[in-house]
Design an enzyme around this catalytic site. Structure first.
Site, PDB file in Angstrom:
ATOM      1  N   HIS A 111      17.496 -11.582  93.138  1.00 20.27           N
ATOM      2  CA  HIS A 111      17.058 -11.716  91.740  1.00 20.27           C
ATOM      3  C   HIS A 111      17.884 -10.815  90.825  1.00 20.27           C
ATOM      4  O   HIS A 111      18.449 -11.283  89.824  1.00 20.27           O
ATOM      5  CB  HIS A 111      15.576 -11.354  91.658  1.00 20.27           C
ATOM      6  CG  HIS A 111      14.998 -11.424  90.274  1.00 20.27           C
ATOM      7  ND1 HIS A 111      14.236 -12.482  89.838  1.00 20.27           N
ATOM      8  CD2 HIS A 111      15.066 -10.554  89.230  1.00 20.27           C
ATOM      9  CE1 HIS A 111      13.867 -12.272  88.588  1.00 20.27           C
ATOM     10  NE2 HIS A 111      14.353 -11.106  88.197  1.00 20.27           N
ATOM     11  N   GLU A 112      17.953  -9.532  91.151  1.00 17.44           N
ATOM     12  CA  GLU A 112      18.646  -8.583  90.273  1.00 17.44           C
ATOM     13  C   GLU A 112      20.149  -8.842  90.230  1.00 17.44           C
ATOM     14  O   GLU A 112      20.788  -8.635  89.197  1.00 17.44           O
ATOM     15  CB  GLU A 112      18.354  -7.144  90.712  1.00 17.44           C
ATOM     16  CG  GLU A 112      16.885  -6.739  90.643  1.00 17.44           C
ATOM     17  CD  GLU A 112      16.258  -6.922  89.262  1.00 17.44           C
ATOM     18  OE1 GLU A 112      17.012  -6.934  88.255  1.00 17.44           O
ATOM     19  OE2 GLU A 112      15.029  -7.060  89.178  1.00 17.44           O
TER      20      GLU A 112
ATOM     21  N   HIS B 113      20.905 -11.262  87.548  1.00 17.13           N
ATOM     22  CA  HIS B 113      21.082 -10.595  86.252  1.00 17.13           C
ATOM     23  C   HIS B 113      22.486  -9.996  86.142  1.00 17.13           C
ATOM     24  O   HIS B 113      23.160 -10.119  85.113  1.00 17.13           O
ATOM     25  CB  HIS B 113      20.066  -9.471  86.088  1.00 17.13           C
ATOM     26  CG  HIS B 113      18.664  -9.913  85.856  1.00 17.13           C
ATOM     27  ND1 HIS B 113      18.309 -10.768  84.845  1.00 17.13           N
ATOM     28  CD2 HIS B 113      17.508  -9.583  86.494  1.00 17.13           C
ATOM     29  CE1 HIS B 113      16.989 -10.966  84.862  1.00 17.13           C
ATOM     30  NE2 HIS B 113      16.491 -10.262  85.857  1.00 17.13           N
TER      31      HIS B 113
ATOM     32  N   HIS C  72      25.091 -12.578  85.578  1.00 14.89           N
ATOM     33  CA  HIS C  72      24.991 -13.044  84.193  1.00 14.89           C
ATOM     34  C   HIS C  72      25.711 -12.057  83.271  1.00 14.89           C
ATOM     35  O   HIS C  72      26.496 -12.447  82.395  1.00 14.89           O
ATOM     36  CB  HIS C  72      23.517 -13.180  83.805  1.00 14.89           C
ATOM     37  CG  HIS C  72      23.279 -14.034  82.604  1.00 14.89           C
ATOM     38  ND1 HIS C  72      22.016 -14.377  82.175  1.00 14.89           N
ATOM     39  CD2 HIS C  72      24.125 -14.609  81.707  1.00 14.89           C
ATOM     40  CE1 HIS C  72      22.102 -15.131  81.096  1.00 14.89           C
ATOM     41  NE2 HIS C  72      23.370 -15.280  80.781  1.00 14.89           N
TER      42      HIS C  72
END
Length: 615
Positions: free
Chosen positions: A393-394, A397, A400
């Site tokens: 998940h991180e 980020h 991105h």
């Protein structure tokens, strides 16, 4: 179960499990960066008025601002990330406080920019279409819009000059909940004690001993309930302050003030809330089935502290190296440049892995990272699948941020928060589908499906419920409704939760789940949690399109080039429209719940086979 090493302090953690924050400094002392920062600040103060004399002066100001913003990103990331590994470190707190104090003094010298913009708004309007300002045209337009909500010059100056001297309620909340709560111990039937922490709680709720699960569930909530009056005051004061600001600035409501930052409107929220509450029957199928499987397995009724107890025995403990390998493999469908950057992040000290006392709980990937080479990730590894999901998940980020910074200038590199959860959840979907694909048994598939279903609940349903509560609370406070006790907030929270329940709820008091009326950290992030639910729905839409082309067609290029690389070039709804996604269309929610329904049906089918249920 593999034992996770317990560290007494951050200093005890091995270097390979820590991030390398010194990379931010690039072999310079922090003082060298701060000196350069304040030297640039002096220059910005010197030209604070003259930059509006002509467009040439303004362009020169922008060049200084670029350097200043990059230095700001480096310094604030170094300070905050250092502090988050030990929130009570006196040395780092002193350095951080001294920087903030000096920065505040300079902010006072700079004065109110909104006043200067108001004074020169006609000139700024005449500059808007000049190609030399194309990279900040969107900012100027947004500033001019905000100018409509400007207060008097004296008030704006006061607010600017006192902003950092105001007490931070969020800091009070974080200090109390991260450093001063005692969750006590979970007690087994034979009297064995297990220390409850934010990370160990998830493991303890899976313990086969019901006494351990029950005492974990109760003691965790009670640790907050002891401070319920303080936490109530924190939350109400925080919301009241924002409401006061919004209404004084003549926004129709606090919610509309928040939404205006992204150029979206309340129709988005109404579509989100209604779509989710109207589809709770689908999730209700899962709850009914799980209770049936639980009863069949354990010959007892499922209680609130039983929702995390595994119904099948599968591998669910991992080492850090196993976690790294799984995440690498799960994301290997992505383009080569993407997966190479993932490998760099995992193996080149972008990640701070281990839990220890006084480290910030939870996980995050840094923001405001233009000019910072490593898009750092903080997590608290607990050896379970949850940690693997957290890392994937991180890193979503971080990727991105990487693509956004690589393809935009400093002014356009920070993608808006409303888009922030899409890339991270997209990575989670890749992970889930990879794990199901390589599952070696029906039991393992069943387990992974349940994890995915519960993740949907936590990310979509629960976040929408909390957001709807925030929505109601802000609107009531706007109407001068006061909340002076925990019981008043609890009643509002409970009433709202009925819309997101699979059965009629009758009991308000003594429901420990109501503690979430005051303990969710994201309540302090500026009406943010609905963006998790929205992000999950959009991530599913991206995945569905990309997977149809087996990650080799135009849709994967669309995702990388038009979404991850878009930064803040357009308003969020326009960015997604450029990718073929309409956030106001209820169809995307229908698609997300259809995926959930398919998973639940498969879960029920496998469960009946595993537990030998014929009906």
């Amino acid at each position: 179960m593999k034992n996770i090493k317990i560290y007494k302090s951050y200093a005890e953690i091995e270097p390979e499990y820590k991030w390398d924050l010194d990379d931010i400094l690039e072999n310079k002392p922090l003082s060298s960066l701060t000196d350069e920062y304040f030297s640039l600040f002096d220059k910005l103060i010197e030209i604070k008025d003259s930059k509006y004399e002509n467009i040439e002066n303004y362009c020169a100001y922008l060049e200084l601002a670029k350097k200043f913003n990059i230095l700001s990103n480096k310094i604030t990331n170094y300070l905050s990330n250092s502090l988050n590994t030990n929130l009570i470190d006196p040395k780092m707190n002193k350095i951080s406080d001294e920087f903030e104090q000096k920065n505040q003094e300079y902010e006072i010298k700079l004065g109110s920019e909104i006043n200067r913009i108001s004074l020169h708004k006609d000139k700024i309007l005449s500059w808007l279409n000049d190609v030399r300002l194309s990279e900040i045209k969107k900012d100027l337009e947004a500033i001019l819009e905000k100018n409509e909500h400007k207060l008097s010059d004296d008030v704006e100056k006061y607010l600017n000059d006192t902003i950092t001297s105001e007490p931070s309620i969020e800091d009070f909340f974080n200090t109390l909940t991260n450093s001063e709560l005692d969750f006590k111990y979970a007690i087994s039937k034979n009297g064995k004690k297990y220390k409850i922490t934010e990370s160990s709680r998830h493991i303890l709720l899976k313990n086969k001993d019901e006494n351990v699960r029950k005492s974990t569930y109760i003691n965790y909530a009670n640790a907050f309930l002891i401070h319920k009056h303080s936490l109530t005051k924190f939350l109400y004061s925080h919301f009241k302050r924002l409401s006061t600001q919004a209404l004084y600035r003549k926004y129709p409501s606090t919610i509309e003030m928040f939404l205006s930052e992204d150029h979206v409107n309340e129709n988005l929220l109404k579509t989100l809330y209604n779509s989710i509450s109207n589809n709770m029957n689908i999730f209700g199928k899962y709850i009914k089935a799980r209770k049936m499987f639980f009863n069949k397995k354990f010959h007892k009724k499922m209680e609130k502290w039983d929702t995390s107890l595994d119904l099948v025995n599968v591998k669910n403990t991992y080492t850090i190296n196993e976690m790294k390998e799984i995440v690498n493999n799960a994301l290997s469908l992505m383009p080569k440049h993407y997966i190479n950057k993932i490998k760099e992040a995992i193996n080149n000290k972008w990640v701070d892995y281990m839990e220890c006392p006084n480290k910030m709980s939870g996980a995050y990937s840094i923001g405001e990272s233009y000019g910072v080479n490593k898009k750092y990730v903080l997590m608290n590894f607990d050896g379970t699948l949850n940690s693997i999901q957290t890392l994937a998940h991180e890193l979503g980020h971080s990727m991105h941020s990487y693509y956004s910074c690589a393809n935009n200038n400093v002014f356009r590199s920070e993608y808006p928060l409303i888009l922030a959860e899409i890339a991270s959840i997209f990575n989670e979907i890749l992970l889930t589908n990879y794990l199901i694909k390589i599952a070696k048994s029906d039991e393992e598939k069943f387990y992974l499906l349940e994890q995915s279903i519960q993740n949907f609940y936590g990310t979509v349903i629960k976040q929408a419920e909390w957001s709807n509560y925030e929505f109601d609370l802000y609107n009531n406070i706007d109407k001068n409704v006061t909340y002076s006790s925990f019981e008043e907030l609890e009643a509002l929270f409970f009433e709202n939760s009925k819309k997101y329940s699979v059965k009629k709820q009758k009991h308000l008091k003594n429901n420990l789940a109501n503690i979430y009326a005051i303990i969710v950290p994201h309540y302090y992030y500026g009406f943010y949690v609905y963006k998790y639910a929205l992000g999950y729905v959009i991530a599913n839409a991206f995945y569905a399109r990309i997977s149809k082309e087996n990650f080799n067609g135009k849709e994967i290029d669309n995702y990388i080039n038009n979404f991850l690389s878009a930064g803040d070039r357009n308003w969020p709804a326009d960015t997604l429209k450029n990718c073929g996604i309409d956030i106001y269309d209820s169809q995307i929610y229908k698609e997300a719940f259809q995926i959930l329904d398919n998973q639940i049906n498969e879960y029920i089918k496998l469960g009946k086979q595993i537990f030998k249920i014929k009906k």
